[in-house]
Design an enzyme around this catalytic site. Structure first.
Site, PDB file in Angstrom:
ATOM      1  N   GLY A  12       0.781  -1.274   0.181  1.00 32.47           N
ATOM      2  CA  GLY A  12      -0.006  -0.092  -0.036  1.00 32.47           C
ATOM      3  C   GLY A  12       0.810   1.222  -0.023  1.00 32.47           C
ATOM      4  N   ASN A  14       1.868   2.922  -2.756  1.00 31.35           N
ATOM      5  CA  ASN A  14       1.334   4.055  -3.448  1.00 31.35           C
ATOM      6  C   ASN A  14      -0.039   4.662  -3.101  1.00 31.35           C
ATOM      7  OD1 ASN A  14       2.570   4.414  -6.369  1.00 31.35           O
ATOM      8  ND2 ASN A  14       2.757   2.009  -6.090  1.00 31.35           N
ATOM      9  N   ARG A  64     -13.090 -15.151 -12.370  1.00 30.14           N
ATOM     10  CA  ARG A  64     -13.021 -13.757 -12.369  1.00 30.14           C
ATOM     11  C   ARG A  64     -14.312 -13.061 -12.397  1.00 30.14           C
ATOM     12  NH1 ARG A  64      -8.423 -12.147 -13.457  1.00 30.14           N
ATOM     13  NH2 ARG A  64      -7.704 -13.861 -14.690  1.00 30.14           N
ATOM     14  N   MET A  89      -3.421  -7.059  -7.393  1.00 34.36           N
ATOM     15  CA  MET A  89      -2.895  -8.294  -8.096  1.00 34.36           C
ATOM     16  C   MET A  89      -3.852  -9.267  -8.614  1.00 34.36           C
ATOM     17  SD  MET A  89       0.107  -7.464  -7.654  1.00 34.36           S
ATOM     18  CE  MET A  89       1.362  -8.837  -7.919  1.00 34.36           C
ATOM     19  N   ARG A  90      -4.866  -8.602  -9.571  1.00 36.48           N
ATOM     20  CA  ARG A  90      -6.073  -9.242 -10.195  1.00 36.48           C
ATOM     21  C   ARG A  90      -6.175  -8.645 -11.614  1.00 36.48           C
ATOM     22  NH1 ARG A  90      -8.890 -13.114  -7.918  1.00 36.48           N
ATOM     23  NH2 ARG A  90     -10.670 -13.056  -9.607  1.00 36.48           N
ATOM     24  N   ASN A 106      -4.047   2.054 -13.508  1.00 34.04           N
ATOM     25  CA  ASN A 106      -3.075   1.271 -12.773  1.00 34.04           C
ATOM     26  C   ASN A 106      -1.570   1.783 -12.780  1.00 34.04           C
ATOM     27  OD1 ASN A 106      -2.420  -1.269 -11.704  1.00 34.04           O
ATOM     28  ND2 ASN A 106      -1.751  -1.751 -13.730  1.00 34.04           N
ATOM     29  N   HIS A 108       2.343   0.379 -13.024  1.00 36.36           N
ATOM     30  CA  HIS A 108       3.087  -0.806 -13.437  1.00 36.36           C
ATOM     31  C   HIS A 108       4.675  -0.394 -13.151  1.00 36.36           C
ATOM     32  CE1 HIS A 108       4.194  -4.811 -14.862  1.00 36.36           C
ATOM     33  NE2 HIS A 108       4.772  -4.033 -15.480  1.00 36.36           N
TER      34      HIS A 108
END
Ligand code: GRF
Length: 199
Positions: A12, A14, A64, A89-90, A106, A108
């Site tokens: 956490g 970010n 999902r 993480m999905r 998101n 990365h």
């Protein structure tokens, strides 16, 4: 006031950087909810300490589509203007992405499209690149794939380990994620194919 939803699975940091910028007014928004698919995520503790609304929606063993329906139901009452994946993480389904068009970001830890997926910093070192960095992008149903909003580059030094490179990248992550959120919330951008034109 615009409303952010944060989705995370772990540490956490970010999220914490975003929360600091919200608290200082550098991001003009509120954090409506912090959702984790992992009950043990440290990010949840940070959110609780800050008195934010949290929601734990465990994903273990769920497929999902079913999980994403549960995520949509969990998010809906909070009416988020922007959903920020911060170490979530999905992979999200097309149905989820359709529910929040151009409203999911998101971050990365690589210069996409290089080194998508897990262990991006390890991948960068193993490949031998001399420059790496981080990317904030809009989310579609593919892995680390949507239109790129911001990137920042950092050098890779000969003596770098995964830890030292990750730390250098993380500093930039904390900076550009908030900047990207400001742009996304302001609406002062347009998406032309894959290109996000800011201004
Ligand atoms: C970050 O490196 C982010 O780029 C990646 O997952 C990591 C999450 O770290 N998607 P944190 O939980 O924000 O500290």
């Amino acid at each position: 006031m615009k409303r952010l939803a944060i989705l995370l699975s772990g540490r956490g940091s970010n999220f914490e950087a975003i929360a600091n910028n919200v608290a200082s007014g550098a991001i003009e928004a509120s954090i409506a909810v912090v959702i984790s698919n992992r009950p043990e995520a440290r990010g949840l503790d940070i959110a609780r300490q800050r008195g934010l609304d949290t929601l734990v929606l465990p994903s273990k063993g769920m497929d999902r589509e079913a999980y994403d329906r549960c995520l949509i139901d969990g998010l809906r009452p909070f009416q988020p203007d922007l959903i920020c994946l911060a170490g979530f993480m999905r992979l999200l389904s097309a149905a989820f992405v359709r529910e929040f068009p151009n409203r999911i970001l998101n971050i990365h830890p690589s210069l996409l499209p290089a080194f998508s997926g897990l262990d991006a910093q390890h991948q960068a070192l193993a490949y031998g690149v001399k420059v790496s960095g981080c990317t904030v992008h809009f989310v579609d149903e593919y892995l680390d794939a949507g239109p790129i909003l911001l990137q920042a580059a950092v050098p890779v030094h000969d003596r770098d380990t995964e830890e030292t490179l990750s730390a250098r990248i993380l500093e930039e992550e904390h900076r550009i994620y908030s900047e990207a959120i400001r742009i996304a919330l302001s609406g002062r951008y347009r998406i032309d194919g894959r290109r996000v034109i800011v201004g």
